[in-house]
Design a protein around this motif. Structure first.
Motif, PDB file in Angstrom:
ATOM      1  N   GLN A  92       0.834  -1.211   0.000  1.00  0.00           N
ATOM      2  CA  GLN A  92       0.000   0.000   0.000  1.00  0.00           C
ATOM      3  C   GLN A  92       0.864   1.254   0.000  1.00  0.00           C
ATOM      4  N   ASP A  93       1.987   1.196   0.698  1.00  0.00           N
ATOM      5  CA  ASP A  93       2.894   2.348   0.723  1.00  0.00           C
ATOM      6  C   ASP A  93       3.522   2.620  -0.645  1.00  0.00           C
ATOM      7  N   LEU A  94       3.464   1.662  -1.560  1.00  0.00           N
ATOM      8  CA  LEU A  94       3.989   1.866  -2.907  1.00  0.00           C
ATOM      9  C   LEU A  94       2.977   2.530  -3.840  1.00  0.00           C
ATOM     10  N   VAL A  95       1.723   2.639  -3.434  1.00  0.00           N
ATOM     11  CA  VAL A  95       0.688   3.221  -4.301  1.00  0.00           C
ATOM     12  C   VAL A  95       1.079   4.630  -4.738  1.00  0.00           C
ATOM     13  N   GLY A  96       1.554   5.447  -3.813  1.00  0.00           N
ATOM     14  CA  GLY A  96       1.975   6.806  -4.163  1.00  0.00           C
ATOM     15  C   GLY A  96       3.160   6.809  -5.115  1.00  0.00           C
ATOM     16  N   VAL A  97       4.073   5.870  -4.923  1.00  0.00           N
ATOM     17  CA  VAL A  97       5.236   5.755  -5.810  1.00  0.00           C
ATOM     18  C   VAL A  97       4.771   5.399  -7.220  1.00  0.00           C
ATOM     19  N   VAL A  98       3.861   4.443  -7.325  1.00  0.00           N
ATOM     20  CA  VAL A  98       3.344   4.036  -8.636  1.00  0.00           C
ATOM     21  C   VAL A  98       2.621   5.209  -9.296  1.00  0.00           C
ATOM     22  N   ARG A  99       1.823   5.931  -8.532  1.00  0.00           N
ATOM     23  CA  ARG A  99       1.119   7.098  -9.091  1.00  0.00           C
ATOM     24  C   ARG A  99       2.103   8.141  -9.607  1.00  0.00           C
ATOM     25  N   GLU A 100       3.159   8.393  -8.847  1.00  0.00           N
ATOM     26  CA  GLU A 100       4.152   9.377  -9.290  1.00  0.00           C
ATOM     27  C   GLU A 100       4.895   8.902 -10.529  1.00  0.00           C
ATOM     28  N   LEU A 101       5.200   7.612 -10.618  1.00  0.00           N
ATOM     29  CA  LEU A 101       5.852   7.089 -11.820  1.00  0.00           C
ATOM     30  C   LEU A 101       4.913   7.180 -13.024  1.00  0.00           C
ATOM     31  N   LEU A 102       3.623   6.935 -12.813  1.00  0.00           N
ATOM     32  CA  LEU A 102       2.649   7.105 -13.892  1.00  0.00           C
ATOM     33  C   LEU A 102       2.622   8.565 -14.346  1.00  0.00           C
ATOM     34  N   ARG A 103       2.616   9.469 -13.382  1.00  0.00           N
ATOM     35  CA  ARG A 103       2.586  10.903 -13.697  1.00  0.00           C
ATOM     36  C   ARG A 103       3.846  11.317 -14.460  1.00  0.00           C
ATOM     37  N   TRP A 104       4.998  10.839 -14.007  1.00  0.00           N
ATOM     38  CA  TRP A 104       6.249  11.129 -14.686  1.00  0.00           C
ATOM     39  C   TRP A 104       6.219  10.555 -16.109  1.00  0.00           C
ATOM     40  N   GLY A 105       5.757   9.318 -16.240  1.00  0.00           N
ATOM     41  CA  GLY A 105       5.672   8.687 -17.552  1.00  0.00           C
ATOM     42  C   GLY A 105       4.733   9.428 -18.489  1.00  0.00           C
ATOM     43  N   ASP A 106       3.606   9.925 -17.949  1.00  0.00           N
ATOM     44  CA  ASP A 106       2.682  10.715 -18.768  1.00  0.00           C
ATOM     45  C   ASP A 106       3.377  11.945 -19.331  1.00  0.00           C
ATOM     46  N   ARG A 107       4.231  12.534 -18.530  1.00  0.00           N
ATOM     47  CA  ARG A 107       4.892  13.783 -18.946  1.00  0.00           C
ATOM     48  C   ARG A 107       6.100  13.543 -19.839  1.00  0.00           C
ATOM     49  N   TRP A 108       6.872  12.485 -19.552  1.00  0.00           N
ATOM     50  CA  TRP A 108       8.169  12.344 -20.199  1.00  0.00           C
ATOM     51  C   TRP A 108       8.360  11.076 -21.036  1.00  0.00           C
ATOM     52  N   ALA A 109       7.489  10.078 -20.919  1.00  0.00           N
ATOM     53  CA  ALA A 109       7.781   8.793 -21.567  1.00  0.00           C
ATOM     54  C   ALA A 109       6.802   8.380 -22.662  1.00  0.00           C
ATOM     55  N   VAL A 110       5.580   8.918 -22.671  1.00  0.00           N
ATOM     56  CA  VAL A 110       4.592   8.505 -23.673  1.00  0.00           C
ATOM     57  C   VAL A 110       4.072   9.715 -24.436  1.00  0.00           C
ATOM     58  N   THR A 111       3.525   9.453 -25.617  1.00  0.00           N
ATOM     59  CA  THR A 111       2.991  10.548 -26.424  1.00  0.00           C
ATOM     60  C   THR A 111       1.669  11.062 -25.870  1.00  0.00           C
ATOM     61  N   SER A 112       0.877  10.183 -25.254  1.00  0.00           N
ATOM     62  CA  SER A 112      -0.363  10.611 -24.599  1.00  0.00           C
ATOM     63  C   SER A 112      -0.657   9.646 -23.465  1.00  0.00           C
ATOM     64  N   PRO A 113      -1.199  10.144 -22.355  1.00  0.00           N
ATOM     65  CA  PRO A 113      -1.448   9.289 -21.183  1.00  0.00           C
ATOM     66  C   PRO A 113      -2.454   8.178 -21.484  1.00  0.00           C
ATOM     67  N   PRO A 114      -2.046   6.907 -21.292  1.00  0.00           N
ATOM     68  CA  PRO A 114      -2.965   5.803 -21.518  1.00  0.00           C
ATOM     69  C   PRO A 114      -3.886   5.514 -20.327  1.00  0.00           C
ATOM     70  N   LEU A 115      -3.612   6.136 -19.193  1.00  0.00           N
ATOM     71  CA  LEU A 115      -4.387   5.919 -17.973  1.00  0.00           C
ATOM     72  C   LEU A 115      -4.336   7.197 -17.164  1.00  0.00           C
TER      73      LEU A 115
END
Length: 158
Positions: A92-115
């Motif tokens: 459960q403590d990793l949920v915030g980490v996963v959310r932040e990695l998703l947010r970072w990926g949306d900004r820097w790793a993918v052309t458009s956010p898939p989720l």
């Protein structure tokens, strides 16, 4: 359940909780598997399908995450004959980490956010708040403090 802990002095290089964390969750399939459990997919087949992981590797990763205390297996509510994977307190403590990695990926790793992560009726826009004082954290106010004898921010002293 307690998590398996790593003595930071046993790691190569700087004793560091980041390096120790990556020993537990840093391989290719661990965080995608945690993401799937976080999203409510508890069955092995769901996790395998949604991660694209080879089943033999996924099985090994899930076994390691259970052994590390990040996930636990327990009966599925709709099918008690079979077990599913669930987040422990450490998971459960990793949920915030996963959310932040998703947010970072949306900004820097993918052309458009898939989720997108939603909070009630709007997109989740998290901020960091200091639990001690309740203030919003300004990155300029955060500084590292080395707590391991024989080390400075520049590296080992000896």
């Amino acid at each position: 359940m307690t998590t398996k802990r790593i003595d930071p002095h046993e790691l190569a290089g700087r004793p560091c909780s980041l390096a120790a964390s990556l020993q537990v969750i840093g391989d290719r399939w661990s965080l995608p598997a945690i993401r799937e459990v976080m999203l409510g997919n508890h069955r092995f087949r769901q996790i395998a399908r949604n991660t694209g992981a080879p089943t033999d590797r996924l099985s090994a990763r899930l076994k390691n995450l259970v052994a590390a205390g990040v996930l636990e297996q327990r009966p599925l509510p709709d099918d008690p004959r079979h077990h599913g994977y669930y987040l422990t307190g450490a998971g459960q403590d990793l949920v915030g980490v996963v959310r932040e990695l998703l947010r970072w990926g949306d900004r820097w790793a993918v052309t458009s956010p898939p989720l997108r992560m939603r909070h009630r009726d709007h997109e989740l826009l998290p901020r960091t708040v200091c639990e001690s004082c309740g203030e919003t954290v300004d990155p300029h106010d955060v500084h590292p403090e080395v707590t391991v004898e024989g080390w400075t921010l520049a590296g080992p002293t000896g």
